[in-house]
Scaffold this motif. Structure first.
Motif, mmCIF file in Angstrom:
data_model
loop_
_atom_site.group_PDB
_atom_site.id
_atom_site.type_symbol
_atom_site.label_atom_id
_atom_site.label_comp_id
_atom_site.label_asym_id
_atom_site.label_seq_id
_atom_site.Cartn_x
_atom_site.Cartn_y
_atom_site.Cartn_z
ATOM 1 N N ASN A 1 1.299 4.448 5.056
ATOM 2 C CA ASN A 1 2.531 4.237 5.823
ATOM 3 C C ASN A 1 2.394 3.050 6.778
ATOM 4 O OD1 ASN A 1 0.892 6.696 6.592
ATOM 5 N ND2 ASN A 1 1.875 6.301 8.577
ATOM 6 N N ILE A 2 3.541 2.574 7.273
ATOM 7 C CA ILE A 2 3.575 1.348 8.074
ATOM 8 C C ILE A 2 2.727 1.487 9.332
ATOM 9 C CG2 ILE A 2 5.061 -0.272 9.332
ATOM 10 C CD1 ILE A 2 7.399 0.626 7.524
ATOM 11 N N LEU B 1 -0.977 1.284 8.470
ATOM 12 C CA LEU B 1 -1.373 -0.076 8.068
ATOM 13 C C LEU B 1 -1.366 -1.030 9.258
ATOM 14 C CD1 LEU B 1 0.687 -0.251 4.753
ATOM 15 C CD2 LEU B 1 -1.807 -0.084 4.922
ATOM 16 N N SER C 1 5.031 -1.494 2.512
ATOM 17 C CA SER C 1 4.412 -0.202 2.243
ATOM 18 C C SER C 1 5.361 0.602 1.370
ATOM 19 C CB SER C 1 4.221 0.504 3.590
ATOM 20 O OG SER C 1 4.280 1.897 3.475
ATOM 21 N N SER D 1 0.843 -1.193 0.000
ATOM 22 C CA SER D 1 0.000 0.000 0.000
ATOM 23 C C SER D 1 0.870 1.231 0.000
ATOM 24 C CB SER D 1 -0.866 -0.011 1.262
ATOM 25 O OG SER D 1 -1.531 1.228 1.445
ATOM 26 N N ASN D 2 0.307 2.326 -0.512
ATOM 27 C CA ASN D 2 0.985 3.607 -0.356
ATOM 28 C C ASN D 2 0.818 4.163 1.060
ATOM 29 O OD1 ASN D 2 2.052 3.629 -2.930
ATOM 30 N ND2 ASN D 2 0.228 4.595 -3.821
ATOM 31 N N THR E 1 8.300 -0.546 -6.077
ATOM 32 C CA THR E 1 7.408 -1.124 -5.068
ATOM 33 C C THR E 1 7.095 -2.584 -5.401
ATOM 34 O OG1 THR E 1 5.442 -0.299 -6.239
ATOM 35 C CG2 THR E 1 6.390 1.109 -4.521
#
Lengths: 242, 242
Positions: free
Chosen positions: B135-136, B139, B155, B132-133, B168
């Motif tokens: 952030n850690i 998420l 991420s 995902s874009n 990515t």
């Protein structure tokens, strides 16, 4: 509850993230490598082999951090050291497939016996993450196999720096947008804890007297500076009120 | 089993990692933001507000990727966009604490109804990670709250690039030391899947016709190129033989 116990309790309630050193703290690298080698080469001194492999670890990381080597995953450092160690134990004949498989032993390290149950106790109250110099792939495969209930996998690979570089400890706090004192590092190594403490993190020392094998007991006597001194992870959970 | 089904089955058995887009694919950002706003400001058009907030997302990432902004976490981009959107909905009076709390709505997004059970079915056979874009920290907190059983949290933050940057998709394969075709991206967005496909990853499209709300149904008709076209995650698990 006495004043000291109350103060600790209030402090524990402010901690949101527990970050765990992995090799030696969560998993028994020495015993695991000894068992792997007993399968592959029963005649070799597994205790000496395991310690030799591990002894190459810090010098290899130092070569990366000095810039002599570019950024290198621990998987690749383990392999460089392995290729160096094998001939010293009469194992120069191992072929590429055997070396690759042996190197993955670090993905298969077994946790110390009380670890998984204690992490399950801690998980409802704390966010749990490794903070290891091991690479993400290694840590993730280890966690799947061992049943380590991490909420995410933080590693030197995320921060492009190895512990005890401050970028790693402060990186955990930054990832979760927390002041450093709301993160506690849990580790069996005083130098790691000292690095975290210098960055403002809370610290918990875990005794692992047999980290280097039964023949080489480690001094695990308390040292000043750590917030907690714990016999093992079950004791950590108890001291945190769980 | 026919030849096509057999070929797919064999392919599925080579896939080791399922990487999931999150916003829209795993979680219902529109419905979740609408519910948060209904609590905070019942008189505001939550549907329009949610779409306006989300519409600022791509332009904001583009400013980072062009170099106009330095590397910025999605939490901070969400906040920049929020500050821009609030006055347009008569909410300029929200104070700092209210804005910070509303911004954390993205940490609290609810999964689509079938997601958690389907991920539990997939987990024994596949290594599961978000890609995902987000952030850690976002998420990880989302996963704890929603019960998403990730094995790790990858991420844009790990790779210092947003999707659809090849760094990515290829980054996931590199983390697990796998060729790209052993990783499958699961997403509800064709541009994301096209980016992954161009890097050699396998792709599964997930229909999310209500991603933008019931008033704005999305065209979810199949497009060529994806390995799988799935109604939802339960259908994904079924097509992967689970």
């Amino acid at each position: 509850m006495g004043d000291d116990a109350m103060a600790l309790w209030q402090e524990a309630n402010r901690i949101e993230v527990l970050a765990f050193d992995v090799f030696g703290t969560v998993v028994d690298w020495h015993g695991s490598i000894v068992r792997e080698l007993a399968q592959l080469a029963p005649a070799v001194d597994g205790d000496a082999f395991a310690r030799a492999w591990r002894e190459g670890y810090r010098p290899a990381m130092a070569r990366v951090m000095s810039g002599e080597l570019g950024w290198t995953l621990i998987d690749d450092l383990h392999r460089m050291i392995l290729d160096d160690v094998l001939p010293r134990f009469g194992l120069a004949h191992l072929d590429e497939a055997q070396r690759a498989e042996l190197n993955r032993a670090w993905h298969r390290l077994a946790p110390w016996p009380e670890v998984v149950a204690a992490l399950q106790r801690l998980k409802p109250r704390y966010l749990l993450t490794p903070l290891s110099n091991g690479n993400i792939g290694l840590l993730t495969r280890m966690a799947r196999r061992a049943g380590l209930p991490w909420d995410c996998v933080l590693s030197a690979e995320v921060f492009r720096a190895y512990k005890p570089d401050p970028a790693t400890y402060l990186g955990v706090a930054k990832v979760f947008d927390l002041p450093p004192e709301r993160v506690m590092l849990v580790a069996a190594h005083h130098d790691d804890l000292a690095g975290a403490r210098a960055c403002g993190l809370r610290t918990a020392y875990i005794e692992r007297p047999l980290e280097f094998g039964a023949a080489h007991p480690k001094d695990v006597s308390p040292r000043p500076g750590n917030d907690l001194h714990c016999r093992d992870f079950a004791d950590l959970a108890a001291q945190l009120g769980l």
